[in-house]
Design an enzyme around this catalytic site. Sequence first.
Site, PDB file in Angstrom:
ATOM      1  N   GLY A 160       0.841  -1.192   0.000  1.00  0.00           N
ATOM      2  CA  GLY A 160       0.000   0.000   0.000  1.00  0.00           C
ATOM      3  C   GLY A 160       0.876   1.241   0.000  1.00  0.00           C
ATOM      4  O   GLY A 160       1.933   1.257  -0.629  1.00  0.00           O
ATOM      5  N   HIS A 161       0.446   2.251   0.766  1.00  0.00           N
ATOM      6  CA  HIS A 161       1.176   3.521   0.811  1.00  0.00           C
ATOM      7  C   HIS A 161       1.251   4.059   2.237  1.00  0.00           C
ATOM      8  O   HIS A 161       0.437   3.713   3.087  1.00  0.00           O
ATOM      9  CB  HIS A 161       0.503   4.547  -0.100  1.00  0.00           C
ATOM     10  CG  HIS A 161       0.671   4.218  -1.550  1.00  0.00           C
ATOM     11  ND1 HIS A 161      -0.198   3.396  -2.215  1.00  0.00           N
ATOM     12  CD2 HIS A 161       1.637   4.564  -2.435  1.00  0.00           C
ATOM     13  CE1 HIS A 161       0.214   3.260  -3.468  1.00  0.00           C
ATOM     14  NE2 HIS A 161       1.315   3.957  -3.627  1.00  0.00           N
ATOM     15  N   TYR A 211      -0.061   3.938   7.710  1.00  0.00           N
ATOM     16  CA  TYR A 211       0.261   2.897   6.751  1.00  0.00           C
ATOM     17  C   TYR A 211      -1.069   2.396   6.211  1.00  0.00           C
ATOM     18  O   TYR A 211      -1.808   1.706   6.909  1.00  0.00           O
ATOM     19  CB  TYR A 211       1.034   1.758   7.420  1.00  0.00           C
ATOM     20  CG  TYR A 211       2.452   2.119   7.778  1.00  0.00           C
ATOM     21  CD1 TYR A 211       3.499   1.802   6.921  1.00  0.00           C
ATOM     22  CD2 TYR A 211       2.748   2.792   8.958  1.00  0.00           C
ATOM     23  CE1 TYR A 211       4.813   2.134   7.244  1.00  0.00           C
ATOM     24  CE2 TYR A 211       4.049   3.132   9.290  1.00  0.00           C
ATOM     25  CZ  TYR A 211       5.083   2.802   8.424  1.00  0.00           C
ATOM     26  OH  TYR A 211       6.374   3.138   8.745  1.00  0.00           O
ATOM     27  N   CYS A 212      -1.399   2.781   4.998  1.00  0.00           N
ATOM     28  CA  CYS A 212      -2.658   2.436   4.355  1.00  0.00           C
ATOM     29  C   CYS A 212      -2.399   1.190   3.504  1.00  0.00           C
ATOM     30  O   CYS A 212      -1.732   1.263   2.470  1.00  0.00           O
ATOM     31  CB  CYS A 212      -3.125   3.610   3.503  1.00  0.00           C
ATOM     32  SG  CYS A 212      -4.753   3.398   2.789  1.00  0.00           S
ATOM     33  N   ILE A 213      -2.906   0.060   3.949  1.00  0.00           N
ATOM     34  CA  ILE A 213      -2.495  -1.241   3.418  1.00  0.00           C
ATOM     35  C   ILE A 213      -3.667  -1.975   2.761  1.00  0.00           C
ATOM     36  O   ILE A 213      -4.780  -1.985   3.286  1.00  0.00           O
ATOM     37  CB  ILE A 213      -1.912  -2.104   4.560  1.00  0.00           C
ATOM     38  CG1 ILE A 213      -0.785  -1.345   5.294  1.00  0.00           C
ATOM     39  CG2 ILE A 213      -1.416  -3.441   4.035  1.00  0.00           C
ATOM     40  CD1 ILE A 213       0.407  -0.963   4.447  1.00  0.00           C
TER      41      ILE A 213
END
Length: 148
Positions: free
Chosen positions: A104-105, A119-121
């Site tokens: 992710g980002h 932490y966008c997963i």
Amino acid sequence: MTQDYRKDPEAVSRLTPQQYAVTQEAATEPAFRNRFWDNHDEGLYVDIVSGEPLFASVNKYDSRSGWPSFTVPVEPGNIVEKVDRTYGMVRTEVRSAHGDSHLGHLFDDGPADAGGLRYCINSAALRFVPLAELDEAGYGQYRTIFDK
């Protein structure tokens, strides 16, 4: 016990089309229509390809983004950050260090009291190991993270 995590070709061959697109081709799954965005169970999130430990439920929070969001990884050495210039934006891509899976980002709009990171997963990049199954799955050393 030190585990030798690596990209497992057999695990890659078992991925669903969406899991493959996310982990191997850096796709993004739909917001709010993924497995773990609203999971509130205690446990460990690991790379679906390598099994390396990535995030713990104790560091998960509702970012209202529709994807699982975490403030910190359980093993910073298992996360690699790369500059992502796709779609006319500059973002920080997050990959697993040993499995080389796109996860992710990373954004700087997380909770301030937890360092400000999000932490966008993608759920499709993760396997969830419930707290009760940590020992039998080989992740018993992470049990102390959940001690209150």
